[in-house]
Design a protein around this motif. Structure first.
Motif, short mmCIF file in Angstrom:
data_model
loop_
_atom_site.label_atom_id
_atom_site.label_comp_id
_atom_site.label_asym_id
_atom_site.label_seq_id
_atom_site.Cartn_x
_atom_site.Cartn_y
_atom_site.Cartn_z
N ASP A 1 -1.19 16.39 0.81
CA ASP A 1 0.10 16.56 0.19
C ASP A 1 1.02 15.85 1.04
O ASP A 1 1.05 15.75 2.31
CB ASP A 1 0.33 17.66 -0.41
CG ASP A 1 1.22 17.79 -1.82
OD1 ASP A 1 1.36 16.75 -2.18
OD2 ASP A 1 1.29 18.66 -2.36
N SER B 1 -0.11 19.83 3.27
CA SER B 1 -0.85 20.69 2.95
C SER B 1 -2.06 20.32 2.28
O SER B 1 -2.23 18.85 1.89
CB SER B 1 -0.41 21.71 1.86
OG SER B 1 0.09 21.01 0.66
N LEU C 1 -5.23 19.49 -0.31
CA LEU C 1 -5.42 19.62 -1.70
C LEU C 1 -7.01 19.63 -1.84
O LEU C 1 -7.63 18.87 -1.62
CB LEU C 1 -4.94 18.41 -2.56
CG LEU C 1 -3.56 18.29 -2.25
CD1 LEU C 1 -2.96 16.92 -2.90
CD2 LEU C 1 -2.51 19.36 -3.02
N ARG D 1 -10.14 20.23 -4.74
CA ARG D 1 -10.49 20.10 -5.95
C ARG D 1 -11.53 21.22 -6.07
O ARG D 1 -12.57 21.34 -5.59
CB ARG D 1 -11.15 18.64 -6.33
CG ARG D 1 -11.90 18.60 -7.47
CD ARG D 1 -10.93 17.90 -8.81
NE ARG D 1 -9.97 17.08 -8.43
CZ ARG D 1 -8.91 16.51 -9.25
NH1 ARG D 1 -8.77 17.24 -10.39
NH2 ARG D 1 -8.26 15.60 -9.16
N VAL E 1 -7.09 21.54 -9.13
CA VAL E 1 -6.59 21.28 -7.60
C VAL E 1 -5.66 22.53 -7.17
O VAL E 1 -4.79 22.86 -7.82
CB VAL E 1 -5.65 19.83 -7.44
CG1 VAL E 1 -5.32 19.70 -6.02
CG2 VAL E 1 -6.89 18.74 -8.01
N LYS E 2 -6.18 22.88 -5.91
CA LYS E 2 -5.35 23.70 -5.09
C LYS E 2 -4.94 23.38 -3.88
O LYS E 2 -5.53 22.75 -3.14
CB LYS E 2 -6.48 25.04 -5.24
CG LYS E 2 -5.72 26.43 -4.86
CD LYS E 2 -6.34 27.73 -5.53
CE LYS E 2 -5.11 28.85 -5.53
NZ LYS E 2 -5.38 29.88 -5.94
N LYS E 3 -3.86 24.16 -3.57
CA LYS E 3 -3.04 23.68 -2.30
C LYS E 3 -3.46 24.73 -1.11
O LYS E 3 -3.37 26.01 -1.49
CB LYS E 3 -1.61 23.63 -2.43
CG LYS E 3 -1.03 22.29 -2.51
CD LYS E 3 0.51 22.42 -2.89
CE LYS E 3 1.35 22.14 -1.84
NZ LYS E 3 2.84 21.87 -1.98
#
Lengths: 154, 325
Positions: free
Chosen positions: B302, B306, B308, B310, B316-318
């Motif tokens: 990002d 951070s 990202l 999938r 999508v999680k950070k």
């Protein structure tokens, strides 16, 4: 501040004894109040400022049974996260916490670590006072400006 | 060796004279000290690892300098403007990061570097130990005072991984990979770890201490068995020793270039370059991030650096912290 963050604040309020929360940052002021529906107000501000909260203390023991205990209000200040990251209450998983609820802290005392990308930020208290409440769990992700501790200034 | 003292000047003179001998008499005249004093300085240099050829009539000439983290050696190899120009070199200390933090209590210039031949309490994340055996690796810390808000400072840590990558490539010819957030890998194993510590107010950074540990000339036996599957050294991979002094000077040079670039153009060019060298993207990862475990495919970095990820359900999680496996 976006809708998601406001929702998170509402969640924060739900799981806590806090009844009222006022946050000012990034030119936005948000006031949340627990009770018959949350009131959300926003207004533009020049610069982010420190968050001040009104928090009820534990009810004082009352002599008369039928009398509702008087809610004592504490003027608290919060220690907020200066960055996005992960909250750690101790320097290592098996080490003692920097502070516990009820501890007295002086200015400059390390209260926690926020980590992001292997950057460890030791957060120091900017006030002298009593840690009334730790507002986040160990290992929990925190956002920029998120209140971490509620401190009753001495 | 005292900085700017006679001994350092003698060394510097012998270095520049190369093949030519310098006589004890000429040296004693130049520095206005007795020949015995010159002889003592030469012997002190020999004790530090310098090798001289001495000839009764001709004098001394320098054959080899030791690959030790001595101020005179580092300064000789250094080509930076300010990083490493203030040097604190220790034989043995607990942790270079802790020493650097102590140094910031007084006024030390930006770019001050602390090195140690051996760390007795080398640190990793969350109270973990960083193995730092004597005279085998590069264990050092750099003090920076960026005029940025703490909010942006995690991005700055990416310059350190890139600097180590570039320096290893320049000195050894190998092309290491970067693992999010800032490990450096060679042949899939870790050769470098970076731990940054910061002191900041809500809106300003007081200082950043970038702690860098590079496994340079460690043998297999220097690494505990428990980490051998994940960690290695340049010597193990290349099957030859690498000059630590040369590598350190190169890392500091690259670090200064990237730091200047960060100050001028912000993090974008750094992140773009970092992504090209990253071994994490596109891979299946499992991250222990705080109390949370995230599993999925590392998709991108990002804007805030951070990771990202999938997830299997498509969301999508950070991740801002964590160990990537």
């Amino acid at each position: 501040m976006n809708v998601k963050e406001i929702k998170e604040l509402i969640e924060l309020l739900k799981g806590n004894e806090i009844t009222e929360l006022e946050i000012e940052r990034e030119g936005v002021k948000i006031k949340l109040k627990k009770g018959s529906g949350n009131i959300v107000t926003t207004q533009l501000l020049a610069a982010p400022q420190q968050v001040v909260q009104q928090v009820p203390a534990a009810p004082a023991p009352s002599a008369k049974k039928d009398e509702k205990p008087a809610e004592k209000k504490i003027d608290g200040v919060t220690i907020n996260s200066p960055m996005v990251g992960t909250f750690y209450k101790s320097p290592a998983p098996d080490a003692a916490s920097f502070v516990k609820e009820g501890d007295l802290v002086s200015e400059g005392k390390t209260v926690c670590i926020i980590e992001a990308m292997k950057l460890m930020n030791e957060i120091k208290s900017e006030v002298k006072g009593k840690i009334v409440k730790i507002l986040v769990e160990n290992g929990q992700p925190v956002e920029f400006g998120q209140p971490l501790f509620l401190v009753e200034p001495a | 060796m005292r900085k700017g003292g006679t001994e350092e000047e003698i060394l510097s003179l012998l270095r520049t004279s190369g093949e030519k001998y310098l006589s004890g008499e000429a040296l004693s005249k130049k520095f206005k000290v007795s020949r015995t004093a010159i002889w003592k300085h030469i012997h002190s240099l020999i004790d530090q690892g310098y090798v001289f050829e001495s000839h009764t009539n001709l004098g001394y000439r320098l054959l080899t300098a030791p690959d030790l983290l001595l101020p005179a050696e580092i300064e000789h190899a250094l080509s930076t403007k300010y990083i490493g120009r203030e040097l604190y070199c220790f034989n043995e200390i607990g942790s270079t990061n802790d020493m650097a933090a102590r140094l910031t209590e007084k006024e030390v210039p930006e770019g001050t570097v602390v090195t140690a031949e051996k760390q007795t309490a080398g640190k990793g994340r969350l109270g973990r130990t960083w193995i730092s055996p004597e005279k085998t690796g590069l264990w050092f810390s750099v003090i920076l005072r960026p005029k940025i808000s703490p909010y942006h400072s995690p991005k700055l840590t990416f310059i350190a991984g890139l600097a180590v990558h570039d320096a290893v490539k320049k000195v050894t010819g190998e092309d290491p990979e970067l693992k999010w957030p800032n490990d450096v890998l060679l042949n899939g194993k870790k050769i470098c770890g970076i731990l940054t510590e910061m002191k900041a107010e809500m809106d300003a950074v007081n200082y950043l201490i970038i702690g860098i540990g590079i496994n340079v000339n460690l043998s297999k036996n220097d690494l505990p068995e428990s980490v051998r599957a994940r960690a290695t050294s340049l010597k193990i991979e290349l099957q030859k020793e690498v000059s630590r002094v040369k590598l350190l000077a190169e890392v500091l040079k690259c670090l200064e270039e990237y730091y200047d670039l960060f100050k001028q153009e912000g993090p974008e060019p750094i992140i773009r370059k970092w992504k090209r060298k990253c071994a994490t993207l596109g891979k299946k990862v499992r991250i222990q991030s705080g109390s949370e475990v995230i599993e999925g495919v590392a998709e991108d970095i990002d804007a805030d650096c951070s990771l990202l990820i999938r997830l299997a359900d498509g969301t999508v999680k950070k991740a801002v912290t964590g160990d990537v496996n």
